[in-house]
Design a protein around this motif. Structure first.
Motif, short mmCIF file in Angstrom:
data_model
loop_
_atom_site.label_atom_id
_atom_site.label_comp_id
_atom_site.label_asym_id
_atom_site.label_seq_id
_atom_site.Cartn_x
_atom_site.Cartn_y
_atom_site.Cartn_z
N HIS A 609 13.63 82.06 -15.71
CA HIS A 609 13.71 82.41 -17.13
C HIS A 609 14.24 81.24 -17.95
O HIS A 609 13.71 80.93 -19.03
CB HIS A 609 14.60 83.63 -17.31
N ARG A 610 15.29 80.59 -17.43
CA ARG A 610 15.83 79.43 -18.16
C ARG A 610 14.81 78.31 -18.23
O ARG A 610 14.65 77.66 -19.26
CB ARG A 610 17.11 78.95 -17.47
N LEU A 611 14.10 78.06 -17.12
CA LEU A 611 13.08 77.02 -17.12
C LEU A 611 11.97 77.34 -18.10
O LEU A 611 11.51 76.47 -18.86
CB LEU A 611 12.52 76.84 -15.71
N ASP A 612 11.53 78.61 -18.08
CA ASP A 612 10.47 79.02 -18.98
C ASP A 612 10.93 78.92 -20.44
O ASP A 612 10.17 78.48 -21.31
CB ASP A 612 10.05 80.45 -18.65
N SER A 613 12.18 79.33 -20.69
CA SER A 613 12.70 79.22 -22.06
C SER A 613 12.78 77.77 -22.50
O SER A 613 12.47 77.43 -23.65
CB SER A 613 14.08 79.88 -22.14
N GLY A 614 13.20 76.88 -21.57
CA GLY A 614 13.27 75.46 -21.91
C GLY A 614 11.91 74.87 -22.21
O GLY A 614 11.75 74.09 -23.15
N VAL A 615 10.90 75.26 -21.40
CA VAL A 615 9.54 74.76 -21.64
C VAL A 615 9.02 75.25 -22.97
O VAL A 615 8.40 74.50 -23.75
CB VAL A 615 8.61 75.17 -20.48
N ASP A 616 9.25 76.57 -23.25
CA ASP A 616 8.79 77.11 -24.54
C ASP A 616 9.48 76.40 -25.71
O ASP A 616 8.84 76.08 -26.72
CB ASP A 616 9.09 78.61 -24.60
N ALA A 617 10.78 76.16 -25.57
CA ALA A 617 11.50 75.49 -26.65
C ALA A 617 11.00 74.06 -26.83
O ALA A 617 10.85 73.58 -27.97
CB ALA A 617 13.00 75.49 -26.35
N ALA A 618 10.73 73.38 -25.70
CA ALA A 618 10.22 72.00 -25.80
C ALA A 618 8.85 71.98 -26.45
O ALA A 618 8.55 71.10 -27.27
CB ALA A 618 10.17 71.38 -24.40
N ALA A 619 8.00 72.95 -26.07
CA ALA A 619 6.67 73.00 -26.68
C ALA A 619 6.75 73.30 -28.17
O ALA A 619 5.95 72.80 -28.96
CB ALA A 619 5.83 74.06 -25.97
#
Length: 663
Positions: A609-619
């Motif tokens: 979840h943290r990785l996915d949230s980080g990727v979404d935030a970066a995108a």
């Protein structure tokens, strides 16, 4: 006609479930529709059994026709009626009918009774479908429907957190175990290019589908894993004792004749493949045997009678699976299936009787259930016979089935199969364990309290005193007089009401059904001498039968000695205090689940979840960052174009004009 009867055995209970849910506006209407559905299916199954008694031949029957899946995979969706299958279907429907009748009394004022009655009928229809199925897809349909119905029945009292948690736990644990089963069944069907079970077994047994045997072993282990999960065997044992949060009629159905026993039926259908894989058989024997012994110890140490019965179910189902694994190649599964039939009788009877007693005493804890049959004397005989049947005393059905499984294990061991030797040792231990917890439960339920024993002794003392005083007889025969010496007219005696008559009890029809379950458990062993089972009864090993009876009796005597002088007549109070406490908590199995499964999975989920949230935030931030970078570069670049670039543009324009002109 056979095809219509088999279809009716499945369809009529299902129709009753649908009608009860849709049209049963009141509890009485829902009961009538659901009970008539199971009763109609029972009549059809009994007619099937009667046909098989006259002509015991397996028959393939159509249902709704084949599925058009193309030439690569045939899906005929057929049923298969065998003598044993017809009997198991009839027993399952009979137990379900008894449960419906008892539940109408037990849940009389329950606002959710309509959904309960409908779910029981649907649950029964799914079990009958699994028993009569000759198609992998139909088996999976019945298997999954039972999982959902068990979730609804266990969580019937959904307004309380305990049943909700138990229902979710049962559903999730069995879902995890079902994943390998689905893969195994799908692989077997794809390899044989058909979903018909009989053809799948033939294809994988005779053809060269798997030259090295590795794939077949892997697929069978997946099948075994699913069966272990549905049967609450190690490492999936913890969900079934917690399922006691559901109503007692639901426990009677789940434990006795449906979901928990379904795995034995499925493995029996694939027995020829299991016999061809010694590794799979040895795995099944070790796991089922260890589970059965562990569950017997847990049952003996429980502080709740209902949980004792739950652990005894795990032990008895492990005994059935052990009986399948310990078979020599070429032997049939009839001994294990006979024990399944007997288990349906005595275990459903025990759960329903304990539910009746719990209504009277207010709880299923040992501290409240002690001496319960003395408070409700009409339950003493059926409780005694049910526990004696579970212990395996002659002439009960469990005695016959256990002896047959011992014989099969001895023959397998004599043929040089290590599964037979391991199975024989495990069977002997299970016989001891079963006798121990059966004797303990009986001693608790019929225990006389200290006050009762003192009262009986006082009555005896008073009777001797009265006998020695002649004036008492004179006073008893002399009419009573008032203070003036005038004779008093005799007062009409009020007939004393027996205590049992004012206590809650089900109706006459329910009590009759309970007695039919008693008869099934006590005399069900006679089924081994009919055409419905292929069990060798001509060469009985009398020495082994006598040894098993002596072992049971000796175990019962030891438990009786342990119970002497103990509060509540409970032999388990001789154990160290931490053992019953640990047993009531499942010996820490749930803690082990949390440590090895739940916490790592949740930690992994949080990381993803943290990785996915980080990727979404970066995108999300990327366009803004690129825009800011462009502005920064634009600030560095001058607004006036360079001279060299201007000459390049002029050259390109001139070259283009010359090219077009000269073309």
């Amino acid at each position: 006609m056979t095809a219509h009867l088999a279809q009716a055995a499945v369809a009529v209970p299902l129709l009753g479930a649908v009608l009860a849910f849709l049209l049963g506006r009141r509890n009485a209407g829902a009961y009538a529709l659901a009970a008539l559905g199971t009763l109609g299916g029972l009549v059809a199954a009994i007619l099937l059994v009667a046909q098989q008694l006259t002509t015991p031949v397996a028959q393939h029957l159509v249902t709704v026709g084949s599925l058009p899946l193309g030439p690569a995979l045939k899906a005929p969706l057929e049923l298969r009626v065998t003598p044993t299958g017809a009997l198991i279907a009839a027993v399952a429907l009979f137990v379900a009918t008894c449960v419906q009748m008892f539940a109408r009394w037990y849940l009389f004022s329950d606002p959710r009774y309509r959904s309960f009655a409908a779910t029981v009928s649907a649950f029964t229809a799914a079990m009958v479908l699994v028993v009569l199925s000759d198609d992998v897809l139909l088996t999976l349909v019945g298997w999954e429907v039972m999982a959902w119905c068990s979730y609804l029945l266990i969580g019937h009292e959904s307004n309380q957190p305990g049943p909700r948690r138990a229902a979710l736990k049962a559903f999730l644990v069995t879902r995890v175990a079902d994943a390998p089963l689905v893969v195994g069944l799908a692989g077997l069907a794809m390899g044989a290019r058909t979903t018909r079970i009989s053809e799948v077994v033939t294809a994988w047994s005779t053809s060269n589908l798997d030259a090295h045997g590795t794939l077949r072993l892997v697929l069978l282990l997946g099948l075994v894993c699913g069966v272990l999960g549905k049967s609450a065997q190690l490492p999936f044992t913890d969900w079934l004792p917690d399922a006691m949060e559901g109503p007692t009629p639901a426990s009677a159905l789940i434990h006795a004749a449906t979901m928990v026993a379904a795995g034995t039926v499925v493995l029996a259908q694939f027995l020829p493949l299991l016999a061809a894989e010694p590794t799979a058989r040895l795995t099944l024997v070790i796991v089922a045997g260890a589970t059965s012994v562990f569950a017997a110890v847990s049952a003996f140490a429980q502080v709740d009678i209902k949980r004792l019965l739950a652990w005894s179910t795990i032990s008895q189902v492990g005994l059935m699976l052990l009986g399948l694994g310990a078979l020599a190649p070429g032997e049939g599964a009839d001994a294990a299936l006979l024990h399944l039939v007997g288990h349906a009788f005595f275990k459903s009877l025990l759960f329903l009787l304990v539910g009746w007693l719990a209504v009277v005493v207010g709880s299923t804890l040992v501290t409240r259930m002690t001496g319960a049959t003395r408070r409700l004397p009409k339950t003493f005989v059926p409780v005694t016979l049910a526990l004696f049947t579970m212990a395996g005393l002659p002439p009960t059905v469990a005695f016959v089935s256990k002896d047959a499984m011992l014989e099969n294990a001895v023959r397998s061991q004599s043929d040089g199969h290590v599964e037979g030797l391991v199975g024989f040792i495990m069977l002997a231990l299970i016989i001891v364990g079963t006798a121990a917890y059966s004797a303990r439960a009986w001693l608790i339920l019929q225990h006389r309290t200290v006050l009762e024993r003192r009262g009986e002794r006082q009555v005896l003392t008073d009777s001797h005193t009265v006998r020695d005083v002649d004036i008492v007889e004179m006073l008893r025969s002399t009419p009573e007089v008032n203070e003036f010496g005038d004779e008093i007219d005799p007062i009409e005696e009020i007939e004393e009401i027996e205590e049992d008559e004012v206590l809650p009890r089900p109706g006459v029809s329910v009590r009759l059904a309970l007695w039919l379950l008693v008869l099934g458990g006590v005399f069900g062993g006679l089924l081994a001498f009919t055409r419905l089972f292929d069990i060798d009864t001509s060469h009985l090993n009398l020495a082994m039968m006598g040894a098993s009876v002596l072992l049971i009796v000796a175990t019962g005597l030891v438990v009786r000695i342990m119970s002497l002088g103990q509060l509540y007549g409970d032999a388990a109070r001789r154990l160290p205090r931490h053992i019953p406490l640990a047993a009531s908590r499942g010996f820490g199995v749930e803690t082990l689940y949390r440590t090895l499964v739940t916490r790592p999975v949740l930690a992994l989920a949080r990381g993803v979840h943290r990785l996915d949230s980080g990727v979404d935030a970066a995108a999300t931030r990327a366009p803004g960052a690129l825009a800011r970078a462009g502005k920064a570069l634009d600030g560095v670049h001058g607004r006036r174009p360079a001279t060299g670039l201007s000459w390049v543009i002029v050259g390109v324009v001139i070259a283009s004009i010359l090219g077009v002109t000269l073309w």
